[in-house]
Design an enzyme around this catalytic site. Structure first.
Site, PDB file in Angstrom:
ATOM      1  N   HIS B 249       0.864  -1.177   0.000  1.00 36.55           N
ATOM      2  CA  HIS B 249       0.000   0.000   0.000  1.00 36.55           C
ATOM      3  C   HIS B 249       0.898   1.224   0.000  1.00 36.55           C
ATOM      4  CE1 HIS B 249      -2.999   2.939   1.183  1.00 36.55           C
ATOM      5  NE2 HIS B 249      -3.942   2.028   1.078  1.00 36.55           N
ATOM      6  N   ARG B 269      -6.531  10.441  -0.279  1.00 31.58           N
ATOM      7  CA  ARG B 269      -6.337  10.895  -1.657  1.00 31.58           C
ATOM      8  C   ARG B 269      -7.665  10.990  -2.403  1.00 31.58           C
ATOM      9  NH1 ARG B 269      -3.083   6.524  -3.601  1.00 31.58           N
ATOM     10  NH2 ARG B 269      -3.275   5.592  -1.537  1.00 31.58           N
TER      11      ARG B 269
END
Lengths: 256, 631
Positions: B249, B269
């Protein structure tokens, strides 16, 4: 940056045991759980502790640090003085299995006693419509990570084993409140159930549960007090009382 | 003989995360008795860590969304190595699985018209993730836990016994699966609390044990993720697929050291957060690969417009699939443009008002405040790649989740393989475990119906041998400390089979893993069987070593870079390798890897893609064999 900290940790089972002293390395940015893990890896490989996520999301590593119910993974070492001896003990309200691990099955038993969500019979899956503002009250309670620190600190059961039978505890008062406030839950007896079956009346609102909640859920103000008030409302409001008799609602006692 | 608690159930579900609970619910609804065996307490499984949401093409926020677009996104994210049938079932069934949760009592965040709200996420064309703030996994697991209570309450009412059909065995680790003539006969394990042994006579086992992250030091995974289901399946005669593909990740915490690896949700994000290097540059614009060029913005202005007008602008490159973003961060840090603690900056503070951040990302705010003393509404976070998810897993038949090799063995969720190809999109994990958890429960029930009611029983000698093996570390003296071996294993995997790999290092890893296996045979632990973490780790090490060997051996054979497998000696994607799945099997001591063709994608599903896009993935022969089509 690192230093050696003085720790006192409970070692033993439910029958016998006591505090043992350790000196252990501490590095910058560490939490109490890191220190317990370092003890395991370097000095006491069989020191028992529950943990999973190490990020305050699963509620496994509940214990008491200097007598205060805490998540070990969210208790930063920087909050202590370097000379201070830090005492780590298991949750006091539950029977010790080994070291810092307690038998928390009380909570799972209480969870099974609350009538489940009753889906509305006239709305099919996919057609549920709820407004954000209406789900938010219940969502606050669904943040609960089931660390059971509120159960541990609650004085109704903390030193009163005999109360456990009739008292579900703060974690399950918020579950009752959550269902009560769920916009589509088909049951209407959540409040009376909380009073009749969960022992809501035994709570005298000292807010200890709210103080220890790592999710900062306002257990007392947003769940327990409103549930108590509503219990009073429905129980003593003569209009509601007569209305109920006329409608003859089944399961008013909340039996499942 | 050591005393062993003995049970008999129609189905044993190993694991009580989302996939396990969903499988148990389905098997129960099909009238089967189910044991749920979980290493932790109920409700603590790794699913609680999932933050972003469950991807399902409900079209609540953008009505253009449908299963076909979700399928296309999933295949594109997995670089076309996905098992197409799994990706198809997943895309088609996710909406129903999410809606169903509302009938169990789940409370998702809402749109203005009262439907389930959906958020943007990397690799998803439209806002698609059903969510509850940034604690969606907790909502899923609690909802299913409460559904199970609801089913138990029904049984209590009807039969006077709430545990007649579903019984939970908490803090119980399964050590061995038994088979006879290629079919499951049961399994054995031990209670972590007491060290007492337990055995289940059963014809059907659903593996829902999650992943393998504990083979790495920097990981978002908890202690539970020791590849138990992966290893047990292999030891029982099953196979693993795609084990070379690990998802790092892109955004794990990098400071303080004790929390290095803990996840920072992609929702940061999705909700507008941007990645910057130490020079303050939004570097992701430099890392958009050709296969994604058409879908991603080229300027900051266009990227920023996308958040409010997604129809007329392209997506910000921060929302590329995870493998791309993780590699980009890795490159920036290597080039000396990292933060003081070896990460990059993830900035939401300058992008959203504080009260919005608190509303949308409450648990991230909490996590940084409490663990790092960073206020994310005022400062940027420091983040870097962390081992997060294994795409590889038990090979299964998509519709039933059944192992093609072991009758009665099923797998769902992260322990299953194939669905995500070489890289999983964020949000596809929660929907995966709902879709395939249900299918595994159904598959197990149908298998039981098809085989009739013949009783199964574990071979007593096999059971005794498994008990002896489990007790070995306690009986041994002067052996090695399991913590040291685990530490060394994590060093080998992190240094030599990490995010960027090459042949020499992986070969070195395989030699070193062999040496670790020899050392692990000689492990000894102090103390007794009562909640003894040293003993538990000693037993889990066997599984970790077997799956680490699978990862390393498959990683050496695949000579290309694709998704969660990056080789700096073979830096590009090779269409020939897209036709190949690597299959790991084991006799329990060593791992053998063989090549197997990837199932051919049917024309009607291929027609969802432009030929120009297929060209990026397919060989000349495959392209010429395609029927002339739209374009």
């Amino acid at each position: 940056m690192g230093y050696k900290a003085k720790f006192r940790v409970y070692r033993g089972d439910g029958e016998q045991g006591g505090l043992e002293n350790y000196e252990v390395d501490v590095n910058e940015g560490e939490v109490v759980l890191d220190i317990i893990h370092r003890l395991q890896a370097t000095q006491t490989p069989d020191l028992a502790v529950r943990w999973n996520c190490k990020a305050g999301k699963c509620g496994s590593c509940s214990a008491e640090v200097n007598g205060k119910p805490r998540l070990l993974c969210m208790t930063r070492m920087s909050t202590f003085d370097e000379n201070e001896t830090i005492t780590v003990t298991p949750m006091r309200a539950f029977p010790v299995i080994r070291d810092l691990v307690t038998n928390v099955s009380f909570n799972y038993t209480k969870a099974r006693q609350i009538p489940a969500f009753a889906p509305p019979t006239d709305i099919k899956a996919g057609d549920y419509r709820m407004q954000q503002i209406d789900v938010e009250r219940s969502q606050e309670f669904r943040k609960c990570i089931e660390c059971f620190l509120c159960q541990d600190t609650c004085h109704v059961v903390r030193d009163h084993e005999e109360n456990k039978e009739s008292f579900a505890g703060p974690r399950f008062f918020i579950r009752a409140a959550e269902l009560d406030m769920h916009p589509l839950d088909a049951r209407t007896d959540r409040k009376s159930f909380a009073k009749a079956e969960q022992g809501l009346g035994m709570c005298n609102i000292t807010k200890c549960c709210t103080d220890v909640c790592p999710e900062h859920i306002k257990i007392t103000d947003n769940a327990i007090i409103p549930m108590k008030e509503r219990v009073v409302d429905t129980k003593y409001d003569p209009v509601v009382f007569i209305g109920k008799i006329l409608r003859r609602k089944p399961r008013e006692t909340g039996k499942i | 003989m050591t005393q062993i608690e003995r049970h008999s159930f129609d189905v044993v579900v190993m694991g009580a995360g989302g996939a396990g609970l969903r499988a148990a619910i389905e098997a129960r609804m099909m009238g089967k008795s189910v044991a749920i065996v979980t290493k932790s307490l109920l409700g603590k499984a790794h699913t609680v860590m999932a933050e972003g949401g469950a991807a399902a093409a409900m079209g609540n926020v953008n009505s253009k969304d449908n299963w076909q677009v979700h399928f296309v996104d999933t295949m594109r994210g997995g670089k076309f190595l996905n098992n197409y049938r799994m990706a198809e079932l997943h895309a088609k069934e996710s909406p129903d699985r999410v809606w169903e949760l509302e009938t169990y009592g789940a409370l998702f965040d809402r749109t203005k018209d009262g439907k389930i709200s959906q958020r943007n996420f990397g690799g998803h064309e439209y806002p698609r993730l059903a969510h509850v703030g940034d604690r969606t996994g907790l909502e899923l697991i609690r909802t299913m836990q409460q559904k199970i209570i609801s089913l138990q309450q029904d049984d209590e009412r009807e039969f006077g016994d709430g545990e007649k059909f579903i019984k939970v065995f908490a803090e119980c680790s399964v050590q061995e699966i038994f088979t006879k003539d290629g079919a499951v006969t049961g399994c054995m394990g031990y209670f972590r609390e007491t060290g007492d042994f337990i055995a289940f006579d059963t014809a059907a086992i659903v593996l829902a044990t999650g992943g393998i992250g504990k083979a790495y030091r920097v990981t978002s995974n908890s202690w539970e993720y020791t590849g138990d289901g992966h290893a047990l399946a292999m030891r029982a005669g099953g196979s693993l697929v795609n084990m070379e593909f690990l998802q790092f990740h892109p955004t794990g915490m990098v400071w303080p050291p004790s929390v290095k690896g803990i996840l920072v949700t992609e929702s940061v994000r999705g909700d507008g957060g941007v990645l910057k290097n130490s020079e303050g540059k939004r570097f992701m614009f430099d890392y958009v690969p050709d296969v994604f060029r058409k879908q991603y913005a080229e300027t900051e202005e266009e990227a920023d417009r996308w958040y409010t007008d997604a129809d007329n602008n392209r997506r910000p490159p921060e929302l590329l699939p995870r493998d791309e973003v993780a590699r980009a961060i890795n490159s920036e840090v290597k080039a000396g443009r990292g933060t003081p603690n070896g990460g990059v900056y993830l900035d939401i503070a300058s992008r959203l008002p504080a009260e919005q951040i608190l509303k949308r990302l409450p648990s991230m705010y909490h996590q940084f405040k409490e663990l790092a003393d960073v206020d994310i509404t005022k400062e940027a976070m420091e983040v870097g790649p962390t081992c997060h998810y294994v795409m590889g897993g038990v090979e299964t038949i998509p519709d039933t989740c059944a192992s093609p090799y072991v009758k009665g063995l099923f797998a769902a969720g992260e322990v299953g393989g194939g669905m995500h190809g070489s890289n999983r999109l964020g949000g596809n994990s929660l929907s995966d475990l709902l879709v395939f958890g249900r299918r595994a429960g159904l598959g197990a029930a149908e298998y039981l119906d098809s085989r009739g009611g013949a009783a199964v029983a574990i071979d007593e000698a096999d059971l005794q041998a498994a008990v002896d093996a489990a007790l070995a570390p306690l009986n041994a003296t002067d052996g090695e400390n399991p913590y040291t071996i685990h530490h060394d294993l994590q060093t080998v995997m992190g240094d030599l089979v990490g995010i960027i790999r090459n042949a020499d290092e992986v070969k070195d890893a395989i030699v070193k893993l062999d040496a670790l296996k020899a050392r692990a045979k000689n492990v000894s632990v102090a103390g007794d069987r009562v909640f003894n973490p040293g003993w538990h780790l000693a037993l889990d090490l066997t599984n970790l070593l077997l799956i680490s060997e699978s990862v390393a051996k498959a990683a050496l054979i695949r000579e290309e870079s694709r998704g969660g497998h990056t080789r700096d000696d073979f830096p590009t994607m090779d269409p020939k390798w897209r036709q190949v799945n690597l299959i790991c099997k084991s006799d329990g001591t060593a791992v053998e890897v063989t090549q197997q063709p990837v199932p051919t994608i049917p024309t009607e599903l291929l027609s969802l893609f432009d030929r120009a896009e297929l060209k990026k993935y397919m060989t000349e022969e495959e392209l010429t064999a395609l029927p002339e089509e739209k374009n």
